[in-house]
Write a protein that holds these residues in place. Structure first.
Motif, PDB file in Angstrom:
ATOM      1  N   VAL A  28       0.751  -1.054  -0.096  1.00  0.00           N
ATOM      2  CA  VAL A  28      -0.148   0.017  -0.083  1.00  0.00           C
ATOM      3  C   VAL A  28       0.576   0.839  -0.002  1.00  0.00           C
ATOM      4  N   PHE A  29       0.429   2.432  -0.688  1.00  0.00           N
ATOM      5  CA  PHE A  29       1.433   3.397  -1.001  1.00  0.00           C
ATOM      6  C   PHE A  29       0.979   4.669   0.366  1.00  0.00           C
ATOM      7  N   PRO A  30       2.833   4.635   0.848  1.00  0.00           N
ATOM      8  CA  PRO A  30       2.058   5.737   2.487  1.00  0.00           C
ATOM      9  C   PRO A  30       1.364   7.080   1.779  1.00  0.00           C
ATOM     10  N   HIS A  62      -3.711   4.124  -3.353  1.00  0.00           N
ATOM     11  CA  HIS A  62      -3.277   3.188  -4.400  1.00  0.00           C
ATOM     12  C   HIS A  62      -2.304   2.338  -3.701  1.00  0.00           C
ATOM     13  N   ILE A  63      -2.256   0.764  -4.353  1.00  0.00           N
ATOM     14  CA  ILE A  63      -1.762  -0.006  -4.003  1.00  0.00           C
ATOM     15  C   ILE A  63      -0.689  -0.994  -5.235  1.00  0.00           C
ATOM     16  N   ALA A  64       0.518  -1.249  -5.015  1.00  0.00           N
ATOM     17  CA  ALA A  64       1.037  -2.346  -6.473  1.00  0.00           C
ATOM     18  C   ALA A  64       0.939  -3.660  -5.683  1.00  0.00           C
ATOM     19  N   VAL A  65       0.443  -4.163  -6.808  1.00  0.00           N
ATOM     20  CA  VAL A  65       0.594  -5.809  -6.630  1.00  0.00           C
ATOM     21  C   VAL A  65       1.610  -6.434  -7.202  1.00  0.00           C
ATOM     22  N   ALA A  66       2.559  -7.818  -6.767  1.00  0.00           N
ATOM     23  CA  ALA A  66       3.222  -8.168  -7.920  1.00  0.00           C
ATOM     24  C   ALA A  66       3.171  -9.239  -8.228  1.00  0.00           C
ATOM     25  N   ASN A  67       2.439  -9.829  -9.289  1.00  0.00           N
ATOM     26  CA  ASN A  67       2.162 -10.317 -10.108  1.00  0.00           C
ATOM     27  C   ASN A  67       3.084 -11.669 -10.758  1.00  0.00           C
ATOM     28  N   LYS A  73      -5.625   2.726  -8.496  1.00  0.00           N
ATOM     29  CA  LYS A  73      -5.902   3.955  -7.391  1.00  0.00           C
ATOM     30  C   LYS A  73      -7.457   2.914  -6.790  1.00  0.00           C
ATOM     31  N   VAL A  74      -7.161   3.533  -5.171  1.00  0.00           N
ATOM     32  CA  VAL A  74      -8.634   2.428  -4.236  1.00  0.00           C
ATOM     33  C   VAL A  74      -9.452   3.842  -4.425  1.00  0.00           C
ATOM     34  N   ASP A  75     -10.769   3.924  -4.715  1.00  0.00           N
ATOM     35  CA  ASP A  75     -11.700   4.078  -4.231  1.00  0.00           C
ATOM     36  C   ASP A  75     -11.908   3.611  -3.310  1.00  0.00           C
ATOM     37  N   TYR A  76     -12.497   4.735  -2.636  1.00  0.00           N
ATOM     38  CA  TYR A  76     -12.939   3.784  -1.015  1.00  0.00           C
ATOM     39  C   TYR A  76     -14.763   4.071  -0.732  1.00  0.00           C
ATOM     40  N   GLU A  77     -15.077   4.728  -1.597  1.00  0.00           N
ATOM     41  CA  GLU A  77     -16.089   5.441  -1.237  1.00  0.00           C
ATOM     42  C   GLU A  77     -17.245   4.551  -2.232  1.00  0.00           C
ATOM     43  N   ASN A 121     -15.643   1.469  -3.564  1.00  0.00           N
ATOM     44  CA  ASN A 121     -15.228   0.266  -3.326  1.00  0.00           C
ATOM     45  C   ASN A 121     -15.148  -0.093  -4.276  1.00  0.00           C
ATOM     46  N   ILE A 122     -14.012  -0.225  -5.259  1.00  0.00           N
ATOM     47  CA  ILE A 122     -13.593  -0.482  -5.908  1.00  0.00           C
ATOM     48  C   ILE A 122     -12.612  -0.219  -6.704  1.00  0.00           C
ATOM     49  N   LEU A 123     -11.075  -0.650  -7.259  1.00  0.00           N
ATOM     50  CA  LEU A 123      -9.604  -0.641  -7.783  1.00  0.00           C
ATOM     51  C   LEU A 123     -10.440  -0.053  -9.297  1.00  0.00           C
ATOM     52  N   VAL A 124      -8.705   1.304  -9.376  1.00  0.00           N
ATOM     53  CA  VAL A 124      -9.161   1.400 -10.933  1.00  0.00           C
ATOM     54  C   VAL A 124      -7.819   1.630 -11.453  1.00  0.00           C
ATOM     55  N   MET A 125      -7.729   1.337 -12.107  1.00  0.00           N
ATOM     56  CA  MET A 125      -6.039   0.440 -12.428  1.00  0.00           C
ATOM     57  C   MET A 125      -5.352   1.556 -12.578  1.00  0.00           C
ATOM     58  N   HIS A 126      -4.277   1.670 -12.390  1.00  0.00           N
ATOM     59  CA  HIS A 126      -3.412   3.072 -12.636  1.00  0.00           C
ATOM     60  C   HIS A 126      -1.398   3.161 -12.973  1.00  0.00           C
ATOM     61  N   GLY A 127      -2.122   3.487 -14.634  1.00  0.00           N
ATOM     62  CA  GLY A 127      -1.026   3.533 -15.478  1.00  0.00           C
ATOM     63  C   GLY A 127      -0.429   2.145 -15.742  1.00  0.00           C
TER      64      GLY A 127
END
Length: 355
Positions: free
Chosen positions: A303-305, A309-314, A324-328, A330-336
């Motif tokens: 989790v970013f500071p 945002h989060i980064a996932v190692a696949n 990007k984490v949309d807490y309102e 409750n979804i993830l939006v792919m970023h970059g």
């Protein structure tokens, strides 16, 4: 005081052009990682950082390596120590910074190494092999120590054994500097405990189960003669869309947001990340989502500071995907764009040390 700076480290197996440890600049505001350089480490399967942020530890084929971190987060190798067993899979330090603990998946061993005042690693102080049998299955029929982490009060060392479905609780005997078994937390048969995390105040423990794809929440009390763990919740990590295929899923990565209001888990097989809201009073979890991460075998996540945002190692798709984490909503939006990384094992985003 200037603005805090962060660096991401990704440990990899050495395949093709990979050198073992990838270093990234962290763009906190935009939630992105920018590749900086690589450091040679033979098959870096796990990394950890010292409590004072000045040193980074990495599993390697030869045992454990320690690096000095400069103010930019660049690494200088100090020394390596042979752990007198098969290669490890997990690292942590106690809260005094005196000891480094190594979890051994392949040989079911807990190793304790002294940390010298100048940051170098000293001798191996103790090594304890777990014994016992799990179910007759390839993944958990003998001891596999997958995680070794101290309780927040620093009274006990929790050795999570994926193979025999136990968490063994050790004390460090200060005079002899040896590990002494204090108690055993026995888990459900064939659940496959993988990782344990504690809340910052130390009142709650969260154990991630690889085979049953669950998180179990425990109330922890270390004030008595023996450690007390009371189970208060069981919650699935899965999306619920996999049906009979869930037997092939495996809960893997485990991370908390900086404010500890949310807990994240990645699950290989269905290749998702699930997010749970943490009740600050009861410690209990509420699942908010379990969503796909556009990668194969998400072995770890960070989790970013800023917590946004989060980064996932696949591991199997050789990539790091960022969201990007949309807490309102409750979804993830792919970023970059996904970053190409060969067989990533672990990822950590760590503040750089101060001068």
């Amino acid at each position: 005081m200037g603005e805090k700076k962060y660096v991401a480290y990704v440990g990899t197996y050495v395949h093709g052009s990979s050198k073992g440890l990838n270093v990234y600049d962290v763009d906190v505001e935009n939630g992105l990682l920018v590749e900086r350089n690589e450091v040679e480490v033979s098959n870096s399967s796990y990394i950890s950082v010292s409590r004072n942020l000045k040193y980074l530890y990495s599993i390697e084929d030869e045992g454990v390596a320690v690096f000095r971190r400069d103010v930019n987060g660049d690494l200088e190798r100090l020394n390596s120590v042979d752990i007198e067993g098969m290669r490890g899979c997990f690292l942590s330090t106690d809260y005094t910074g005196k000891y480094l603990f190594v979890g051994g998946y392949h040989d079911g061993k807990v190793t304790m190494i002294e940390i010298l005042p100048d940051g170098h690693l000293g001798k191996v102080l103790d090594g304890v092999f777990h014994r016992g049998l799990g179910s007759v299955a390839e993944r958990n029929f003998r001891p596999h120590v997958n995680c070794v982490r101290p309780t927040r009060d620093n009274k006990y060392i929790c050795a999570v054994d994926n193979g025999i479905d136990q968490v063994k609780l050790y004390r460090v005997e200060p005079r002899r500097r040896k590990l002494v078994l204090a108690d055993i937390l026995r888990c459900q048969r064939e659940s496959g405990p993988r990782n344990i995390r504690f809340s910052k105040d130390g009142r709650f423990a969260y154990i991630l189960f690889e085979l049953s794809n669950e998180i179990r929440v425990y109330a922890y009390d270390g004030s008595k003669r023996d450690p007390q763990f009371e189970e208060i919740q069981v919650i699935s990590t899965l999306s619920g869309n996999n049906g009979e295929d869930s037997i092939h899923d495996a809960a893997s990565g485990f991370a908390m947001s900086p404010d500890e209001k949310y807990l994240f888990c990645s699950t290989a097989g269905e290749n998702t990340v699930s997010m749970f809201a943490v009740d600050q009073e009861s410690g209990m979890l509420e699942k908010k989502f379990a969503l796909p991460i556009s990668g194969d075998y998400p072995k770890d996540l960070a989790v970013f500071p800023d917590g946004k945002h989060i980064a996932v190692a696949n591991h199997s798709s050789n990539s790091i995907t960022m969201f990007k984490v949309d807490y309102e909503k409750n979804i993830l939006v792919m970023h970059g764009r996904p970053l190409k990384v060969e067989t990533p094992n672990c990822i950590s985003i760590i503040q750089t040390p101060e001068e």
